[in-house]
Design a protein around this motif. Structure first.
Motif, short mmCIF file in Angstrom:
data_model
loop_
_atom_site.label_atom_id
_atom_site.label_comp_id
_atom_site.label_asym_id
_atom_site.label_seq_id
_atom_site.Cartn_x
_atom_site.Cartn_y
_atom_site.Cartn_z
N ARG A 69 0.91 -1.16 -0.05
CA ARG A 69 -0.32 0.31 -0.16
C ARG A 69 1.18 0.93 0.20
NH1 ARG A 69 -1.54 2.77 4.76
NH2 ARG A 69 -1.68 1.01 5.39
N TRP A 70 1.70 1.43 0.96
CA TRP A 70 2.50 2.24 0.99
C TRP A 70 3.56 2.75 -0.57
CZ3 TRP A 70 6.16 0.78 5.86
CH2 TRP A 70 5.10 1.22 6.86
N ALA A 71 3.39 1.66 -1.32
CA ALA A 71 4.45 1.42 -2.76
C ALA A 71 3.03 2.09 -3.61
CB ALA A 71 5.27 0.67 -3.41
N SER A 72 2.12 1.72 -3.54
CA SER A 72 1.06 2.41 -4.31
C SER A 72 0.80 3.79 -4.23
CB SER A 72 -0.26 1.26 -4.45
OG SER A 72 -1.04 1.21 -3.40
N GLU A 73 0.30 4.08 -2.50
CA GLU A 73 0.34 5.23 -2.46
C GLU A 73 1.25 6.67 -2.84
OE1 GLU A 73 -2.06 4.77 1.71
OE2 GLU A 73 -0.41 5.10 1.43
N GLY A 74 3.11 5.88 -3.24
CA GLY A 74 4.10 7.35 -3.68
C GLY A 74 4.95 7.56 -1.95
N ARG A 75 4.09 6.53 -1.13
CA ARG A 75 5.29 6.71 0.35
C ARG A 75 6.85 6.33 0.13
NH1 ARG A 75 1.71 7.29 4.66
NH2 ARG A 75 -0.14 7.30 4.33
N ILE A 76 6.98 4.99 -0.40
CA ILE A 76 8.14 4.52 -0.89
C ILE A 76 7.88 4.14 -1.90
CG2 ILE A 76 7.99 3.42 1.39
CD1 ILE A 76 7.48 0.76 0.56
N ASP A 77 9.44 3.92 -2.94
CA ASP A 77 9.64 3.65 -4.14
C ASP A 77 9.93 2.22 -4.36
OD1 ASP A 77 9.70 6.05 -5.41
OD2 ASP A 77 12.38 6.18 -4.09
N ARG A 78 9.20 1.62 -5.66
CA ARG A 78 9.56 0.51 -6.46
C ARG A 78 10.57 0.50 -6.77
NH1 ARG A 78 3.66 0.43 -7.68
NH2 ARG A 78 3.27 0.17 -5.94
N TYR A 79 11.47 -1.23 -7.03
CA TYR A 79 11.95 -1.37 -7.89
C TYR A 79 11.68 -2.41 -8.73
CZ TYR A 79 14.35 2.78 -5.51
OH TYR A 79 15.24 3.77 -4.63
N GLY A 80 12.04 -2.31 -9.79
CA GLY A 80 11.30 -4.11 -10.65
C GLY A 80 9.88 -3.96 -11.21
N THR A 81 9.74 -5.16 -11.36
CA THR A 81 8.08 -5.70 -11.81
C THR A 81 7.47 -6.69 -11.38
OG1 THR A 81 8.90 -5.49 -14.03
CG2 THR A 81 7.70 -3.08 -13.72
N GLY A 82 6.83 -6.89 -11.37
CA GLY A 82 5.91 -8.06 -10.63
C GLY A 82 6.99 -9.63 -9.22
N LYS A 83 6.97 -10.22 -9.71
CA LYS A 83 7.42 -10.49 -8.59
C LYS A 83 9.11 -9.57 -8.30
CE LYS A 83 5.09 -14.65 -9.19
NZ LYS A 83 4.67 -15.52 -8.72
N SER A 84 10.31 -9.67 -8.98
CA SER A 84 10.81 -8.97 -8.83
C SER A 84 11.39 -7.76 -8.02
CB SER A 84 11.85 -9.31 -10.10
OG SER A 84 11.29 -8.36 -10.71
N VAL A 85 9.95 -7.10 -7.89
CA VAL A 85 9.76 -5.78 -6.93
C VAL A 85 10.89 -6.01 -6.05
CG1 VAL A 85 8.03 -4.19 -6.13
CG2 VAL A 85 7.60 -5.08 -7.95
N ARG A 86 11.76 -4.79 -5.53
CA ARG A 86 11.93 -4.75 -3.97
C ARG A 86 11.91 -3.07 -4.00
NH1 ARG A 86 12.02 -9.60 -4.93
NH2 ARG A 86 14.16 -10.86 -5.34
N TYR A 87 12.04 -2.85 -1.98
CA TYR A 87 12.16 -1.57 -1.48
C TYR A 87 13.12 -1.49 -0.94
CZ TYR A 87 7.49 -3.38 -2.65
OH TYR A 87 6.41 -3.71 -3.49
N ASN A 88 13.36 0.15 -0.97
CA ASN A 88 14.55 0.20 -0.40
C ASN A 88 14.67 0.68 1.18
OD1 ASN A 88 17.26 1.91 -0.02
ND2 ASN A 88 16.52 3.73 -1.59
N VAL A 89 14.82 -0.02 1.32
CA VAL A 89 15.67 0.39 3.30
C VAL A 89 15.54 1.01 3.83
CG1 VAL A 89 16.60 -0.62 5.61
CG2 VAL A 89 16.52 -2.60 3.26
N ALA A 90 16.38 2.12 3.33
CA ALA A 90 16.35 3.48 3.36
C ALA A 90 15.42 3.91 3.61
CB ALA A 90 17.60 4.90 2.90
N GLN A 91 13.79 3.97 3.74
CA GLN A 91 12.74 4.83 3.01
C GLN A 91 12.06 4.14 4.13
OE1 GLN A 91 12.03 4.24 -0.98
NE2 GLN A 91 12.75 6.69 -1.30
N LEU A 92 12.21 3.31 4.80
CA LEU A 92 11.45 1.98 5.16
C LEU A 92 11.78 2.52 7.01
CD1 LEU A 92 11.50 -1.03 3.76
CD2 LEU A 92 9.71 0.28 3.61
N PRO A 93 10.48 2.64 7.69
CA PRO A 93 11.17 3.23 9.35
C PRO A 93 11.03 1.75 9.88
CG PRO A 93 8.50 3.21 9.01
CD PRO A 93 9.08 2.52 7.23
#
Length: 74
Positions: free
Chosen positions: A24-48
């Motif tokens: 949800r955070w990624a879909s709202e634009g709160r955090i960035d999404r890297y990749g597509t489909g099952k290979s999506v990853r998230y940047n730890v620096a953006q996570l609380p």
């Protein structure tokens, strides 16, 4: 410094929140999404990060990432 990318499951563990919250955070634009489909990853620096008291085991969640200007929460 390049981003440190993790899966949604790893991001959920790191933040102490459900995987659905990470999505949800990624879909709202709160955090960035890297990749597509099952290979999506998230940047730890953006996570609380969650914190765990070593004596009591109490988990404290960090504040959620901010919504982008003009965005609305789901």
């Amino acid at each position: 410094m390049p981003p440190i990318l993790v899966t949604a499951a790893d991001a959920a563990y790191y933040t102490g929140r459900p995987v659905g919250t990470i999505w949800r955070w990624a879909s709202e634009g709160r955090i960035d999404r890297y990749g597509t489909g099952k290979s999506v990853r998230y940047n730890v620096a953006q996570l609380p990060a969650k914190t765990v008291d070593e004596w009591t085991g109490k988990v404290t969640l960090g504040d959620p990432p901010r919504l982008p200007e003009g965005a609305r929460a789901a």
